[in-house]
Design an enzyme around this catalytic site. Structure first.
Site, PDB file in Angstrom:
ATOM      1  N   SER A 109      39.712 -29.734  23.855  1.00 55.91           N
ATOM      2  CA  SER A 109      38.120 -29.322  24.888  1.00 55.91           C
ATOM      3  C   SER A 109      36.722 -29.715  23.957  1.00 55.91           C
ATOM      4  O   SER A 109      37.577 -29.837  22.211  1.00 55.91           O
ATOM      5  CB  SER A 109      37.981 -28.362  25.045  1.00 55.91           C
ATOM      6  OG  SER A 109      37.276 -27.539  26.019  1.00 55.91           O
ATOM      7  N   TYR A 132      31.836 -32.126  27.663  1.00 52.60           N
ATOM      8  CA  TYR A 132      31.242 -31.383  28.095  1.00 52.60           C
ATOM      9  C   TYR A 132      29.498 -31.778  28.725  1.00 52.60           C
ATOM     10  O   TYR A 132      29.203 -31.774  27.074  1.00 52.60           O
ATOM     11  CB  TYR A 132      30.711 -29.667  28.559  1.00 52.60           C
ATOM     12  CG  TYR A 132      32.217 -29.020  28.675  1.00 52.60           C
ATOM     13  CD1 TYR A 132      32.715 -29.064  30.619  1.00 52.60           C
ATOM     14  CD2 TYR A 132      33.176 -28.470  28.583  1.00 52.60           C
ATOM     15  CE1 TYR A 132      33.878 -28.721  30.806  1.00 52.60           C
ATOM     16  CE2 TYR A 132      34.097 -27.320  28.360  1.00 52.60           C
ATOM     17  CZ  TYR A 132      34.279 -27.784  30.224  1.00 52.60           C
ATOM     18  OH  TYR A 132      35.316 -26.960  30.602  1.00 52.60           O
ATOM     19  N   THR A 158      34.462 -33.573  32.084  1.00 54.93           N
ATOM     20  CA  THR A 158      35.080 -32.555  33.295  1.00 54.93           C
ATOM     21  C   THR A 158      33.485 -32.321  33.890  1.00 54.93           C
ATOM     22  O   THR A 158      31.929 -32.393  33.355  1.00 54.93           O
ATOM     23  CB  THR A 158      34.922 -30.799  32.185  1.00 54.93           C
ATOM     24  OG1 THR A 158      36.342 -31.674  32.162  1.00 54.93           O
ATOM     25  CG2 THR A 158      35.355 -30.235  33.334  1.00 54.93           C
ATOM     26  N   LYS A 255      37.671 -36.395  34.863  1.00 54.03           N
ATOM     27  CA  LYS A 255      38.806 -34.496  35.113  1.00 54.03           C
ATOM     28  C   LYS A 255      37.770 -33.616  36.603  1.00 54.03           C
ATOM     29  O   LYS A 255      36.678 -33.485  36.254  1.00 54.03           O
ATOM     30  CB  LYS A 255      38.179 -34.082  34.105  1.00 54.03           C
ATOM     31  CG  LYS A 255      39.475 -33.096  33.714  1.00 54.03           C
ATOM     32  CD  LYS A 255      39.958 -32.492  32.744  1.00 54.03           C
ATOM     33  CE  LYS A 255      40.424 -31.534  32.818  1.00 54.03           C
ATOM     34  NZ  LYS A 255      40.173 -30.041  33.497  1.00 54.03           N
ATOM     35  N   SER A 277      41.816 -32.289  39.917  1.00 51.79           N
ATOM     36  CA  SER A 277      41.782 -31.112  39.475  1.00 51.79           C
ATOM     37  C   SER A 277      40.817 -30.724  40.177  1.00 51.79           C
ATOM     38  O   SER A 277      39.510 -30.485  40.333  1.00 51.79           O
ATOM     39  CB  SER A 277      41.214 -31.449  37.402  1.00 51.79           C
ATOM     40  OG  SER A 277      41.344 -30.541  37.020  1.00 51.79           O
ATOM     41  N   ARG A 282      40.312 -22.093  38.825  1.00 53.40           N
ATOM     42  CA  ARG A 282      39.504 -21.123  37.827  1.00 53.40           C
ATOM     43  C   ARG A 282      38.041 -21.348  38.379  1.00 53.40           C
ATOM     44  O   ARG A 282      36.760 -21.090  37.634  1.00 53.40           O
ATOM     45  CB  ARG A 282      39.595 -21.645  36.076  1.00 53.40           C
ATOM     46  CG  ARG A 282      40.814 -21.116  35.924  1.00 53.40           C
ATOM     47  CD  ARG A 282      41.181 -21.701  34.599  1.00 53.40           C
ATOM     48  NE  ARG A 282      40.861 -21.362  33.549  1.00 53.40           N
ATOM     49  CZ  ARG A 282      41.329 -20.253  32.668  1.00 53.40           C
ATOM     50  NH1 ARG A 282      42.251 -19.569  33.217  1.00 53.40           N
ATOM     51  NH2 ARG A 282      40.587 -19.870  31.832  1.00 53.40           N
ATOM     52  N   ASP A 310      46.314 -33.045  38.049  1.00 55.74           N
ATOM     53  CA  ASP A 310      46.059 -31.912  37.130  1.00 55.74           C
ATOM     54  C   ASP A 310      46.137 -30.817  38.356  1.00 55.74           C
ATOM     55  O   ASP A 310      44.941 -30.834  38.609  1.00 55.74           O
ATOM     56  CB  ASP A 310      45.241 -31.838  36.012  1.00 55.74           C
ATOM     57  CG  ASP A 310      44.676 -31.092  35.860  1.00 55.74           C
ATOM     58  OD1 ASP A 310      44.347 -30.594  34.234  1.00 55.74           O
ATOM     59  OD2 ASP A 310      43.406 -30.307  36.044  1.00 55.74           O
ATOM     60  N   GLY A 311      47.406 -29.569  37.873  1.00 59.36           N
ATOM     61  CA  GLY A 311      47.124 -28.952  38.443  1.00 59.36           C
ATOM     62  C   GLY A 311      48.539 -28.203  39.228  1.00 59.36           C
ATOM     63  O   GLY A 311      48.615 -28.738  40.142  1.00 59.36           O
ATOM     64  N   ARG A 314      54.595 -26.449  37.790  1.00 55.63           N
ATOM     65  CA  ARG A 314      55.053 -25.653  36.407  1.00 55.63           C
ATOM     66  C   ARG A 314      56.586 -26.575  36.904  1.00 55.63           C
ATOM     67  O   ARG A 314      57.541 -25.582  35.840  1.00 55.63           O
ATOM     68  CB  ARG A 314      55.414 -24.579  37.660  1.00 55.63           C
ATOM     69  CG  ARG A 314      53.874 -23.829  38.111  1.00 55.63           C
ATOM     70  CD  ARG A 314      53.083 -23.145  36.571  1.00 55.63           C
ATOM     71  NE  ARG A 314      52.028 -22.736  36.468  1.00 55.63           N
ATOM     72  CZ  ARG A 314      50.955 -22.925  36.520  1.00 55.63           C
ATOM     73  NH1 ARG A 314      50.865 -24.847  36.502  1.00 55.63           N
ATOM     74  NH2 ARG A 314      49.923 -22.478  37.488  1.00 55.63           N
TER      75      ARG A 314
HETATM   76  C1  LIG Z   1      42.744 -20.762  29.539  1.00 56.63           C
HETATM   77  C2  LIG Z   1      42.263 -21.931  29.874  1.00 56.63           C
HETATM   78  C3  LIG Z   1      41.417 -23.032  29.323  1.00 56.63           C
HETATM   79  C4  LIG Z   1      40.922 -24.135  30.092  1.00 56.63           C
HETATM   80  N1  LIG Z   1      39.394 -24.848  29.266  1.00 56.63           N
HETATM   81  C5  LIG Z   1      39.545 -26.074  30.041  1.00 56.63           C
HETATM   82  C6  LIG Z   1      38.257 -26.604  29.354  1.00 56.63           C
HETATM   83  O1  LIG Z   1      37.912 -26.739  28.057  1.00 56.63           O
HETATM   84  N2  LIG Z   1      37.859 -28.002  29.834  1.00 56.63           N
HETATM   85  C7  LIG Z   1      38.408 -28.792  31.125  1.00 56.63           C
HETATM   86  O2  LIG Z   1      38.659 -29.277  31.187  1.00 56.63           O
HETATM   87  N3  LIG Z   1      39.570 -28.022  31.199  1.00 56.63           N
HETATM   88  C8  LIG Z   1      39.992 -26.518  31.064  1.00 56.63           C
HETATM   89  N4  LIG Z   1      40.899 -25.163  31.630  1.00 56.63           N
HETATM   90  C9  LIG Z   1      41.716 -25.978  33.213  1.00 56.63           C
HETATM   91  C10 LIG Z   1      43.038 -27.372  32.839  1.00 56.63           C
HETATM   92  O3  LIG Z   1      42.019 -28.473  31.447  1.00 56.63           O
HETATM   93  C11 LIG Z   1      43.103 -28.250  33.442  1.00 56.63           C
HETATM   94  O4  LIG Z   1      42.352 -29.005  34.640  1.00 56.63           O
HETATM   95  C12 LIG Z   1      44.361 -26.820  34.154  1.00 56.63           C
HETATM   96  O5  LIG Z   1      44.943 -26.454  33.389  1.00 56.63           O
HETATM   97  C13 LIG Z   1      45.474 -26.783  35.123  1.00 56.63           C
HETATM   98  O6  LIG Z   1      46.553 -26.307  36.083  1.00 56.63           O
HETATM   99  P1  LIG Z   1      47.399 -26.078  35.411  1.00 56.63           P
HETATM  100  O7  LIG Z   1      46.805 -24.674  34.699  1.00 56.63           O
HETATM  101  O8  LIG Z   1      48.227 -25.431  36.182  1.00 56.63           O
HETATM  102  O9  LIG Z   1      47.880 -26.896  34.365  1.00 56.63           O
HETATM  103  C14 LIG Z   1      41.232 -24.337  30.888  1.00 56.63           C
HETATM  104  C15 LIG Z   1      42.519 -23.996  31.602  1.00 56.63           C
HETATM  105  C16 LIG Z   1      42.978 -22.874  30.890  1.00 56.63           C
HETATM  106  C17 LIG Z   1      44.301 -21.926  31.614  1.00 56.63           C
END
Ligand SMILES: Cc1cc2nc3c(=O)[nH]c(=O)nc-3n(C[C@H](O)[C@H](O)[C@H](O)COP(=O)(O)O)c2cc1C
Length: 384
Positions: A109, A132, A158, A255, A277, A282, A310-311, A314
């Protein structure tokens, strides 16, 4: 409980919960608002069932696929995630080495705690950089140029994080970056001496990619959320995305694509791939899950652009279901971050090994010799 007791993502989650101070664990584990989307992302895989074929000679199985210009050993890779050094002192270096060992793409990232240059030195494996767009446009050019020099193979932008999602768990736990020893958090840190010792006595916590460009990169006042809200550019638009695609000039993904309309626009601006995604639940709570949205997007654009799910992934069967609908590969975040928090580089290697083994076993049981054999005849949705 320790590493040898971990057989799946949920086991790693439990071990990470035990090993990490609670604000850190909940930062990984949590989603936004009521966490409806976070839960749905995984639940949605259970709305359909796989239909195996038998007697197909599955003595040789090929799990490999090509995505973003890279051949990977199995169709799952590491989504870019921020601040890996917070979850374990091995940080991004440990994660990158594990991905290389297991033959898949390491995503890192803009908000990483290890710089682009250090990652370039640590691994010759396939590397994806996640961009970003900051208000300071000079930063975008700087990051892209540095990725070229450091040997990154692909890039993603993203597009779902123009403001930070409302992560209420972080308000409750008092999560801050860098972590501070406050009266509230003292007990949690004291109960996790291994993490606390390694964190405070190891390398300094900093956002290594941007520290030289913005003073906020070394010390974020309250939380990473403040950084996002102050520094990211909410005026970001399709022209900016197109600029990044051209400036990079190599395999490029958007993304955070969730609509057919945006998937079509990604083709128009020259993207190689889209990552369907919602940022792992989040950001916009109440948004549809990537798996629920997959078939509609694949039907509209699947032959013109690579589609990555993506997402919520598990299990190996989740990957098989996404590929059967038409995704070319899947990526996951929390799945490997729990493993990192639980056991550092060894943990990430272990979860990747287990996911690869699951995918292989599931392919054999499905009667599929290669990922190309997975198609819509292999899956059926239940009537609601
Ligand atoms: C702790 C954490 C930090 C993340 N940081 C970023 C980030 O900096 N940039 C980004 O594009 N996605 C970030 N993500 C999202 C992930 O790239 C991804 O889209 C997401 O975790 C996919 O879902 P999953 O956790 O269910 O596999 C983050 C996710 C988590 C859990």
């Amino acid at each position: 409980m320790n590493l040898k007791d971990c057989h799946n993502v949920e086991d790693f989650r439990k071990l990470a919960k035990k090993k990490l101070p609670s604000p850190i664990f909940h930062y990984i584990d949590g989603g936004s608002d009521d966490e409806v989307t976070l839960k749905r992302n995984t639940e949605s895989f259970n709305q359909c069932d796989l239909i195996p074929n038998v007697l197909t000679d599955v003595s040789k199985i090929d799990l490999s696929t090509k995505i973003l210009g890279q051949k990977i050993d199995f169709p799952l890779f590491l989504s870019p995630t921020s601040m890996n050094r917070l979850y374990h002192h091995h940080g991004e270096k440990g994660t990158a080495k594990a991905a290389k060992k297991m033959g898949t793409i390491f995503g890192t990232s803009t908000m990483a705690t290890t710089s682009i240059e250090e990652i370039g030195k640590v691994t010759t494996g396939p590397k994806l950089f996640q961009l970003y767009i900051h208000k300071d446009k000079g930063l975008t050019d700087n990051l892209i140029e540095r990725c070229k020099l450091a040997g990154f193979n692909s890039m993603c932008l993203t597009v779902d994080t123009v403001v930070a999602g409302n992560r209420e768990r972080d308000h409750r736990t008092g999560f801050s970056t860098p972590p501070k020893l406050t009266l509230e958090s003292l007990l949690s840190f004291a109960l996790h001496p291994y993490w606390t010792f390694n964190h405070f006595l190891g390398e300094k916590f900093q956002l290594s990619n941007i520290i030289h460009m913005t003073e906020k990169g070394s010390s974020i006042e309250k939380s990473v959320m403040d950084y996002i809200n102050e520094q990211f550019d909410p005026a970001m638009n399709w022209k900016d995305a197109e600029y990044c695609v051209k400036k990079w000039g190599g395999p490029f993904a958007l993304k955070g694509i969730m609509s057919v309309e945006d998937a079509k626009k990604a083709i128009d601006i020259g993207c190689t791939a889209i990552m369907i995604s919602n940022h792992g639940g989040r950001q916009l709570d109440g948004s549809r899950s990537p798996f629920d949205q997959l078939s509609e997007i694949v039907d509209a654009v699947g032959d013109k652009i690579e589609v990555i799910l993506d997402g919520g992934v598990r299990r190996g069967t989740h990957v098989l279901k996404a590929l059967a609908i038409g995704a070319k590969a899947c990526s996951f975040g929390k799945g490997y971050l729990f493993a990192l928090g639980a056991a550092g580089q060894k943990g990430v290697e272990a979860i990747l090994e287990k996911m690869k083994a699951e995918i292989k076993r599931d392919m054999i049981l499905m009667g599929c010799k290669s990922v190309k054999d997975l198609n819509r005849t292999k899956i059926k949705f239940r009537k609601s």
